[in-house]
Enzyme design. Structure first.
Site, PDB file in Angstrom:
ATOM      1  N   GLY A  70       0.841  -1.203   0.000  1.00 14.97           N
ATOM      2  CA  GLY A  70       0.000   0.000   0.000  1.00 14.97           C
ATOM      3  C   GLY A  70       0.864   1.236   0.000  1.00 14.97           C
ATOM      4  O   GLY A  70       2.076   1.164  -0.206  1.00 14.97           O
ATOM      5  N   VAL A 101       0.215  -4.854   2.640  1.00 12.76           N
ATOM      6  CA  VAL A 101      -1.183  -5.177   2.934  1.00 12.76           C
ATOM      7  C   VAL A 101      -1.327  -6.697   2.903  1.00 12.76           C
ATOM      8  O   VAL A 101      -0.843  -7.349   1.973  1.00 12.76           O
ATOM      9  CB  VAL A 101      -2.131  -4.549   1.891  1.00 12.76           C
ATOM     10  CG1 VAL A 101      -3.577  -4.860   2.229  1.00 12.76           C
ATOM     11  CG2 VAL A 101      -1.924  -3.043   1.811  1.00 12.76           C
ATOM     12  N   ASP A 106      -4.647  11.055  -5.100  1.00  9.83           N
ATOM     13  CA  ASP A 106      -3.985   9.945  -5.782  1.00  9.83           C
ATOM     14  C   ASP A 106      -5.022   8.973  -6.349  1.00  9.83           C
ATOM     15  O   ASP A 106      -4.919   7.764  -6.153  1.00  9.83           O
ATOM     16  CB  ASP A 106      -3.007   9.242  -4.832  1.00  9.83           C
ATOM     17  CG  ASP A 106      -1.993   8.374  -5.591  1.00  9.83           C
ATOM     18  OD1 ASP A 106      -1.892   8.517  -6.828  1.00  9.83           O
ATOM     19  OD2 ASP A 106      -1.318   7.554  -4.946  1.00  9.83           O
TER      20      ASP A 106
END
Ligand SMILES: *[C@@H]1O[C@H](CO)[C@@H](O)[C@H](O)[C@H]1NC(C)=O
Ligand SMILES: *[C@@H]1O[C@H](CO)[C@@H](O)[C@H](O)[C@H]1NC(C)=O
Ligand SMILES: *[C@@H]1O[C@H](CO)[C@@H](O)[C@H](O)[C@H]1NC(C)=O
Ligand SMILES: *[C@@H]1O[C@H](CO)[C@@H](O)[C@H](O)[C@H]1NC(C)=O
Ligand SMILES: *[C@@H]1O[C@H](CO)[C@@H](O)[C@H](O)[C@H]1NC(C)=O
Ligand SMILES: *[C@@H]1O[C@H](CO)[C@@H](O)[C@H](O)[C@H]1NC(C)=O
Length: 828
Positions: free
Chosen positions: A518, A523, A634
């Site tokens: 991530g 993750v 983002d």
């Protein structure tokens, strides 16, 4: 053989048909009657007037409805309170200028009235839906009477809701009694001129909802009622008249109604679904109930206990308050003595309180406004009257401040009178500033910040590991209790997971369970003991940058509740471990589908369109509807996750920024984001705003349709990237050529696809001001109607080069799947 009778019948039918067509007119003259069963139609064919029976009722009424809408939608009723009980009614115009409705005994049961008379009166149904009585030769709009002055429950474009102070006429909406009875019901919606005017929904004389005062852009408490590509709203207020009106800028069929339960609803006709779609409702939430938190209370829909007191105030009756009855409101911590040295404290991000006891002046500046308020002991607060162009005019409150609501995205500033002891401490915001810098957020002062901080505070407190915290910066945030407010602590519970549980769920963070990397750490997939699958995001111990992003994400996402955002299930903060636990998304991310030659076949057009609309709604929620105004910064295909039903969920808030008040953007020296999705003003000048997210959304949209990445797009004929390629084809009216070839196998609506491409190109326009807001995007995607011409996109040739020397000296936040997240320091 045709018999004579048949011929005669045929001739008769034709005659009747001609007669009928000839009869269809928009006007009733003194020599014509309209009987039950006959109608008149406005010249443009929009509206029809005649006799009707509402739902199951047998009563007959004269009304106006849309001509071209298959569901009979009545917008006005003449004889609301005096129905006919048979079909023998007759509508006619009589001299000297009345439109009358007679029953079968020829008695007038309803009439338009007018004090003046004309030679040749006629009644005409205009294409706006306005039924007017006028002289046949008048073309200047001198109406003896018009139905727009006597609305039922429907507010149509062009109507003027408010007062004519000269004639004393008030135009207001009143609800129907029920679906079968159009007689005035319990609720009214009117424009009240007392103090500084506001619109109210009332039940009898009891106020249910208040829009707040007009601030030049919209009503203080109804931020959505402001100019957009479809509507233009206007308030006229002078000695002669006060009214609110709106015009349509787009070609939509829309109406605003006051429902039988007192809800103001805007409807849009959806031609494809052949039904009315609800566009907005007021009151919108519980905080819109008038004065729910009492005097000096402030209602915050983001809290589970919605009522609180303004800072520097406390509940008047703490026992009642604790039991959930907040109607008695709040009182000052330190009472005003009104002797000397009073000051004002600025509260930002609020719906302005009731202005029925206010006075105002358009000519006075905010500084003079303060002086005037200070001189009069009964003056409790002041604010700008008009917030366009940075604010002008003066609005003063006398007496208690009632019915305030926290509106972080769109609320206004109000300056509340404080005794010297309280106001003195308020003009030293340096401590707060330091705090903001410390946590690396550009949140505005006020509730939002306090709320967010107390969330962190609460989590830490509960774990009781405060003293052990080694990270001095974080400890400083937490120790700074001065700015946290007691009431928030209860409200912001986020489940805490024990580290041991997480370790078990993820097989001790086994690499087999790793899903990816991530923004600031790995993750993992985990399975909790009860079988629930979760995604576990672990902050890398080494990442200094990551700590900020972790906190940022925690603050942002804990507040988000929307079906198009990944849901945070809880967090785990033990020792050096900082972990977020999310719902698990079995289909992983969007990029794994759209850019993959095999899996892209699984996404037909309806699915892709559903995903596009979901992402748009998710971003709209960030920008407008969530408690924090959030700019994601983002957005990209890999940050859109897909659940088991392929519903899109926006993720990764590590770099998001929150705003409040009227802020819509900022400037940063640290550009974070991803090549190919960055808008030019952000990548080059570090300026980010909601419009930079809109740009990124446009890129994602075009990627979804084309199945190609914007960055790295290649075409043998030119050097443009995907945006440039799509724009070129759009200019040549060949936009369908960008469609992913995998879509061509299954049927799709080319109109819908073209519309989506067009919206995508509007989003990636070079100039941020040209780009639509996300609310327009959602609307444009979901509705037909003309779209503006798309101008040249930003960065449409791929040849923009970012300064890579500069980015090397800062931490690149991540590099996953070949995408580079850049971090750039702009020389200042
Ligand atoms: C209609 O109303 C009139 C007067 O109230 C009454 O005499 C008559 O019977 C009613 N007709 C019907 C069909 O209910
Ligand atoms: C017609 O209207 C008159 C006056 O309102 C009323 O007295 C009468 O009963 C009505 N007749 C019918 C049949 O409804
Ligand atoms: C029109 O009718 C209303 C209600 O019956 C009445 O109050 C008003 O005075 C009338 N206006 C004129 C100009 O007659
Ligand atoms: C306005 O002033 C009157 C008289 O002081 C008071 O009774 C009333 O509550 C005030 N209304 C508002 C909304 O402040
Ligand atoms: C406001 O200022 C303008 C120009 O300074 C002046 O003409 C106008 O009369 C003023 N209005 C009021 C209500 O004072
Ligand atoms: C203060 O303002 C109130 C309300 O406008 C007014 O009635 C009162 O006369 C003012 N008092 C002074 C001293 O100006």
């Amino acid at each position: 053989m045709i018999s004579v009778e048949e011929l005669l019948f045929f001739a008769l039918s034709v005659f009747c048909l001609i007669q009928k067509i000839g009869c269809v007119s928009d006007t009733i003259t003194v020599t014509q009657l309209i009987k039950d069963g006959e109608t008149i139609i406005s010249s443009g064919g929009s509206f029809e007037m005649g006799f009707f029976s509402p739902s199951n009722s047998k009563n007959r009424y004269v009304g106006i409805w849309y001509k071209n809408i298959p569901i009979q939608t009545v917008v006005w009723v003449a004889n609301r309170e005096v129905p006919l009980n048979n079909t023998a009614g007759v509508l006619q115009v009589i001299k000297p200028g009345h439109l009358v409705l007679r029953n079968d005994t020829n008695n007038i049961i309803w009439s338009s009235n007018s004090s003046w008379s004309v030679q040749n009166p006629v009644a005409q149904l205009l294409d706006s839906g306005n039924l007017v009585v006028k002289d046949a030769n008048d073309h200047l709009g001198n109406f003896l009477w018009q139905s727009f002055n006597y609305p039922s429950d429907t507010f149509l474009p062009g109507m003027k809701l408010g007062w004519n102070f000269v004639t004393g006429l008030e135009v207001y909406l009143s609800s129907w009694k029920n679906y079968e009875d159009p007689a005035p019901g319990e609720y009214t919606y009117n424009y009240d001129p007392s103090g500084y005017p506001q619109k109210f929904v009332k039940s009898g004389s009891v106020i249910e909802f208040r829009t707040g005062p007009w601030n030049g852009i919209g009503f203080s408490g109804v931020p959505i009622l402001r100019k957009n590509p479809i509507f233009s709203y206007r308030v006229v207020f002078n000695e002669m008249e006060l009214y609110f009106t709106y015009e349509l800028l787009g070609s939509v069929v829309t109406r605003f109604t006051l429902s039988q339960s007192g809800v103001g609803q805007r409807w849009m006709w959806d031609d494809q679904a052949r039904s009315w779609k609800l566009y907005l409702s007021i009151p919108a939430d519980r905080c819109d109930s008038y004065a729910i938190c009492g005097a000096y209370g402030s209602c915050d829909i983001g809290n589970s206990a919605i009522c609180g007191c303004l800072d520097k105030f406390e509940p008047k009756n703490p026992e009642e308050w604790a039991k959930g009855d907040s109607s008695n409101g709040c009182t000052r911590n330190v009472q005003l003595d009104c002797h000397s040295g009073d000051g004002f404290l600025k509260y930002s991000g609020y719906k302005l309180p009731d202005t029925r006891n206010s006075s105002f002046s358009k000519n006075i500046s905010l500084e003079e406004c303060e002086t005037i308020c200070l001189k009069n002991c009964t003056c409790t607060a002041y604010s700008s009257l008009d917030i366009t162009n940075g604010g002008s005019g003066c609005l003063l409150w006398f007496g208690d401040l009632i019915d305030m609501k926290v509106m972080p995205e769109v609320g206004q500033d109000i300056y509340v009178r404080m005794p010297s002891s309280e106001s003195g401490s308020l003009h030293g915001p340096d401590g707060k500033k330091g705090l903001i810098l410390a946590i690396g957020l550009s949140l505005p002062l006020g509730m939002v910040l306090i709320g967010s901080l107390s969330l962190i505070l609460y989590i830490w407190r509960r774990k009781n590991k405060l003293q052990k915290q080694k990270n001095s910066e974080m400890a400083r945030d937490i120790n700074d209790k001065k700015y946290t407010s007691e009431r928030h602590k209860k409200d912001l519970e986020l489940p805490l997971f024990d580290l041991s549980r997480i370790i078990k769920a993820t097989n001790n963070f086994s690499s087999d369970n790793k899903l990816g990397e991530g923004g600031y750490g790995p993750v993992y997939k985990g399975v909790l003991e009860e079988g629930q699958e979760v995604a576990v995001k672990r902050l890398s111990e080494t990442s200094r940058q990551g700590l900020d992003e972790f906190k940022n994400e925690l603050i942002c996402i804990a507040k988000l509740q929307h079906r198009n955002h990944v849901k945070l299930l809880g967090c785990c903060i033990e020792g050096m471990e900082k972990i977020l636990i999310y719902e698990y998304m079995p289909n992983k991310s969007l990029d794994l589908f759209i850019f993959d030659p095999i899996r892209s076949k699984l996404l037909d057009w309806p699915r892709r369109f559903h995903i596009i609309q979901g992402i748009a709604r998710g971003i709209l929620y960030l920008h407008q509807d969530s408690r924090l105004r959030i700019i994601h910064r983002d957005l990209k295909a890999s940050n859109v996750l897909l659940d088991v039903d392929m519903n899109p969920k926006i993720s990764d808030f590590g770099t998001a920024r929150s705003f409040g008040g009227n802020e819509t953007g900022a400037n940063t020296s640290r550009v974070v984001g991803t090549h190919g999705y960055l808008s030019p003003e952000y990548a080059v000048d570090g300026l980010f705003s909601v419009k930079s997210d809109v740009f990124s959304f446009g890129v994602v949209l075009l990627e979804i349709i084309s199945g190609k990445r914007n960055r790295g797009f290649y075409h043998h004929d030119h050097h443009h990237n995907l945006l440039g390629h799509a724009w070129m084809l759009y200019k040549e009216e060949r936009a369908l050529e960008i469609v992913d070839c995998h879509l061509l196998g299954s049927p799709f609506s080319s109109l819908e696809v073209l519309r989506a491409i067009h919206v995508g190109l509007l989003c990636v326009q070079k100039c941020p001001d040209d780009r639509p807001s996300m609310s327009s995007v959602v609307f444009m995607l979901g509705n037909e109607g003309l779209l503006p011409e798309a101008k040249q996109p930003g960065f449409f040739t791929e040849r923009y080069v970012l300064n890579s020397e500069n980015s090397s000296n800062t931490n690149a936040s991540s590099s996953s799947k070949g995408e580079i997240t850049i971090t750039l320091v702009e020389p200042r």
